[in-house]
Design a protein around this motif. Structure first.
Motif, mmCIF file in Angstrom:
data_model
loop_
_atom_site.group_PDB
_atom_site.id
_atom_site.type_symbol
_atom_site.label_atom_id
_atom_site.label_comp_id
_atom_site.label_asym_id
_atom_site.label_seq_id
_atom_site.Cartn_x
_atom_site.Cartn_y
_atom_site.Cartn_z
ATOM 1 N N PRO A 169 11.211 -8.356 0.979
ATOM 2 C CA PRO A 169 10.771 -8.693 -0.381
ATOM 3 C C PRO A 169 9.371 -8.465 -0.696
ATOM 4 N N LEU A 170 8.373 -8.589 0.510
ATOM 5 C CA LEU A 170 6.876 -8.170 0.211
ATOM 6 C C LEU A 170 6.874 -6.868 -0.034
ATOM 7 N N GLY A 171 7.518 -5.915 0.703
ATOM 8 C CA GLY A 171 7.536 -4.184 0.541
ATOM 9 C C GLY A 171 7.729 -4.073 -0.890
ATOM 10 N N ILE A 172 8.965 -4.660 -1.497
ATOM 11 C CA ILE A 172 9.467 -4.390 -2.765
ATOM 12 C C ILE A 172 8.599 -4.643 -3.851
ATOM 13 N N ALA A 173 7.926 -5.735 -3.585
ATOM 14 C CA ALA A 173 6.782 -6.182 -4.712
ATOM 15 C C ALA A 173 5.752 -4.942 -4.442
ATOM 16 N N ILE A 174 5.241 -4.821 -3.528
ATOM 17 C CA ILE A 174 4.110 -3.757 -3.181
ATOM 18 C C ILE A 174 4.463 -2.388 -3.882
ATOM 19 N N VAL A 175 5.588 -1.873 -3.793
ATOM 20 C CA VAL A 175 6.237 -0.629 -4.246
ATOM 21 C C VAL A 175 6.319 -0.805 -5.839
ATOM 22 N N ALA A 176 6.546 -1.926 -6.290
ATOM 23 C CA ALA A 176 6.890 -1.993 -7.581
ATOM 24 C C ALA A 176 5.634 -2.036 -8.468
ATOM 25 N N LEU A 177 4.678 -2.731 -7.994
ATOM 26 C CA LEU A 177 3.238 -2.588 -8.502
ATOM 27 C C LEU A 177 2.211 -1.461 -8.412
ATOM 28 N N ALA A 178 2.372 -0.736 -7.312
ATOM 29 C CA ALA A 178 1.501 0.290 -6.786
ATOM 30 C C ALA A 178 1.220 1.265 -7.837
ATOM 31 N N PHE A 179 2.321 1.809 -8.359
ATOM 32 C CA PHE A 179 2.150 2.619 -9.378
ATOM 33 C C PHE A 179 1.546 2.307 -10.693
ATOM 34 N N ARG A 180 1.313 1.041 -11.042
ATOM 35 C CA ARG A 180 0.723 0.663 -12.105
ATOM 36 C C ARG A 180 -0.850 0.445 -11.868
ATOM 37 N N PHE A 181 -1.106 -0.033 -10.633
ATOM 38 C CA PHE A 181 -2.338 -0.413 -10.520
ATOM 39 C C PHE A 181 -3.089 0.427 -9.478
ATOM 40 N N LEU A 182 -2.543 1.208 -8.669
ATOM 41 C CA LEU A 182 -3.507 2.164 -7.814
ATOM 42 C C LEU A 182 -3.648 3.445 -8.368
ATOM 43 N N PRO A 183 -4.678 3.858 -8.469
ATOM 44 C CA PRO A 183 -5.067 5.340 -8.956
ATOM 45 C C PRO A 183 -4.555 6.143 -7.980
ATOM 46 N N GLU A 184 -3.984 7.361 -8.654
ATOM 47 C CA GLU A 184 -3.776 8.351 -7.395
ATOM 48 C C GLU A 184 -5.035 9.216 -7.403
ATOM 49 N N THR A 185 -5.000 9.701 -6.129
ATOM 50 C CA THR A 185 -6.167 10.536 -5.883
ATOM 51 C C THR A 185 -5.791 11.969 -5.936
ATOM 52 N N GLU A 186 -6.976 12.753 -6.149
ATOM 53 C CA GLU A 186 -6.593 14.166 -6.297
ATOM 54 C C GLU A 186 -5.952 14.788 -5.218
ATOM 55 N N ARG A 187 -4.990 15.727 -5.257
ATOM 56 C CA ARG A 187 -4.139 16.437 -4.306
ATOM 57 C C ARG A 187 -5.070 17.664 -3.780
ATOM 58 N N ARG A 188 -5.255 17.746 -2.407
ATOM 59 C CA ARG A 188 -5.926 19.016 -1.994
ATOM 60 C C ARG A 188 -5.132 20.044 -1.401
ATOM 61 N N THR A 189 -5.507 21.182 -1.606
ATOM 62 C CA THR A 189 -4.628 22.245 -0.897
ATOM 63 C C THR A 189 -4.730 22.169 0.737
ATOM 64 N N GLY A 190 -3.779 22.832 1.409
ATOM 65 C CA GLY A 190 -4.009 22.936 2.773
ATOM 66 C C GLY A 190 -2.622 22.793 3.565
ATOM 67 N N VAL A 191 -3.027 22.938 5.010
ATOM 68 C CA VAL A 191 -1.611 22.528 5.716
ATOM 69 C C VAL A 191 -1.457 21.616 6.578
ATOM 70 N N PHE A 192 -0.396 20.965 7.123
ATOM 71 C CA PHE A 192 -0.594 19.948 8.140
ATOM 72 C C PHE A 192 -0.623 20.670 9.343
ATOM 73 N N ASP A 193 -1.435 19.936 10.344
ATOM 74 C CA ASP A 193 -1.875 20.081 11.728
ATOM 75 C C ASP A 193 -0.746 19.543 12.609
ATOM 76 N N LEU A 194 0.534 20.048 12.529
ATOM 77 C CA LEU A 194 1.459 19.755 13.410
ATOM 78 C C LEU A 194 1.145 19.753 15.048
ATOM 79 N N PRO A 195 0.428 20.990 15.353
ATOM 80 C CA PRO A 195 0.231 20.802 16.782
ATOM 81 C C PRO A 195 -0.564 19.815 17.255
ATOM 82 N N GLY A 196 -1.747 19.432 16.317
ATOM 83 C CA GLY A 196 -2.560 18.299 16.721
ATOM 84 C C GLY A 196 -1.919 16.909 16.588
#
Length: 470
Positions: A176-203
């Motif tokens: 129930p805690l996780g469901i509540a956080i997911v439900a509210l996150a989109f309204r109250f948490l600002p999204e950060t700017e997405r950056r271009t790049g690649v995932f460092d899978l070997p690291g």
């Protein structure tokens, strides 16, 4: 008609969501601690094998944190935060419904993977939510208190559920805690700017498998001895992969762990010191729960409440750190707090089969809570000191990596100490002595860290006035 929410209230709700996620996932490193004797009896774990109930979670958590931090940078921290919380909620449901040991351990791995996605974004979102230095300092203090006290709070909650309902509810409460956080996150948490790049899978692969092999080697030594071929191969593999990790990060165009973060002596010392003090405290909670139930005969419920005083002490330190910091300065306060924690841990080494909760356990825990509560706040601040905005995710990821790595290594190393004693009471005393040694090393490291920082400051060339004024 809905009432508009002002900016201060939005920041408060956003902070509550961030702290709620951090608390939920830190709780999960310890909420099952009080239930370990029950889990061992139900699923037939050996003494050393039981540690995998904890280490399966913290290893996946700590090992993939850096990749999770990178995912937040590239995909957006709110998006990755929500995905992590959602996966964590499902994995918690699976763990709570586990039918055998293998199922439980695999579900704990899934929980760790989910936490590695969500947690790196929490500190970065917190910093973005509080651009003013004063507000950020207060928010980081609360964030640090949640990290420091979360372990003991989890033990209390786990004890209540284990005694009154079932140990499984300590895991199912996340749903129930996780469901509540997911439900509210989109309204109250600002999204950060997405950056271009690649995932460092070997690291990511070399660091995760390398750290897992290191912990596996220590647990193997506890079960089969240092000369066992599997133990030896685990340590060799760990050494090779961790060296490879450093080589990969030096050459990677976009590493998950920018090695420049370690160029700052204060940050490097904070990461290493965090491994030591979390290793001491986390393993103490792990073994103390078994001591209280197996030697002193306390119930799971009583054992959970036995941690209430240290939990209160952790939270109380939030309100005393700032005035003490203004009076003493960070170097002196950090060293003093570690000395206090060492005194509490040393006091705890006196317990035996004839001890009682009061005063033999309670008073040392109160002293330990003062020292550890202050130290963890200071090391969180030092872990992100002077970090550029582009490295915020990686730096917060390293803070949490050090936290989880310390917990898994502490349990793995001190399990060797514990299993070397046939008398359980003597084994517990020996493990607490080992934890005290962790604090001794942390004090030496803190002294060296700040002496080195002071020497570097004195020898650094002075900036021209025109440059300094910019």
């Amino acid at each position: 008609m809905t009432t508009p929410i002002d900016s201060a209230a939005r920041r408060g709700i956003a902070l509550a969501l961030i702290l709620g996620c951090q608390l939920m996932m830190v709780l999960d490193t310890s909420i099952i601690t009080t239930a370990l004797p029950h889990v061992q009896r139900e699923f037939g774990f050996s003494e050393a094998g039981l540690s995998w109930v904890q280490n399966a979670y913290v290893l996946a958590f700590g090992g993939l944190l850096l990749l999770g931090a990178r995912a937040g940078d590239l995909l957006g921290r709110r998006r990755v935060f929500v995905a992590g919380v959602a996966l964590f909620t499902l994995a918690s449901l699976g763990a709570g419904l586990a039918l055998n040991a293998e199922w439980l351990v695999l579900a704990r791995v899934a929980q760790g993977l989910a936490a590695s996605l969500a947690i790196p974004s929490t500190l970065a979102l917190l910093v973005a939510n509080y651009p003013d230095p004063a507000g950020r300092t207060r928010a980081i203090a609360l964030y640090s208190a949640v990290i420091g006290a979360g372990g003991s709070v989890g033990i209390v909650i786990g004890g209540v559920f284990t005694d009154l309902l079932s140990w499984r509810w300590g895991l199912l409460i996340n749903v129930p805690l996780g469901i509540a956080i997911v439900a509210l996150a989109f309204r109250f948490l600002p999204e950060t700017e997405r950056r271009t790049g690649v995932f460092d899978l070997p690291g990511a692969l070399t660091s995760t498998i390398g750290m897992s092999s290191l912990v596996f080697g220590f647990i193997g030594a506890a079960e089969s001895g240092w000369a066992d071929p599997v133990t030896v191969v685990s340590f060799v593999l760990a050494a090779v992969l961790l060296v490879a990790f450093v080589v990969v990060e030096r050459r990677a165009a976009q590493p998950i762990t920018p090695l420049r973060l370690f160029a700052n002596l204060e940050r490097s010392g904070a990461y290493a010191g965090r491994v030591l003090i979390v290793g001491a405290t986390f393993s103490t909670f792990y073994f103390l729960s078994q001591y209280l139930q197996g030697v002193l005969g306390l119930s799971a419920l009583a054992t959970g409440f036995a941690y209430v005083p240290i939990t209160g002490m952790f939270f109380a330190m939030v309100y005393v750190v700032r005035p003490l910091l203004n009076r003493l300065g960070r170097p002196a306060l950090l060293i003093a707090s570690l000395v206090v924690a060492l005194a509490g841990m040393t006091w705890l080494t006196r317990v035996d089969a004839h001890s009682s909760y009061f005063p033999d356990v309670l008073l040392p825990l109160l002293v330990l809570g003062v020292g550890q509560g202050i130290a963890i706040i200071l090391m969180t601040q030092s872990g992100v000191a002077g970090v550029e905005a582009d490295d915020a995710g990686a730096a917060s990821g390293l803070v949490n990596v050090a936290h989880q790595l310390g917990g898994s290594l502490g349990i793995a190393i001190l399990t060797i100490v514990f299993t070397a004693h046939t008398n359980r009471a003597e084994g517990f005393r020996a493990t607490f002595t080992g934890a005290a040694i962790f604090y001794v090393i942390a004090i030496a490291l803190a002294v060296a860290m700040f002496l080195g920082t002071r020497a570097a400051t004195r020898t650094r060339p002075a900036q021209p006035a025109a440059v300094a004024a910019k």
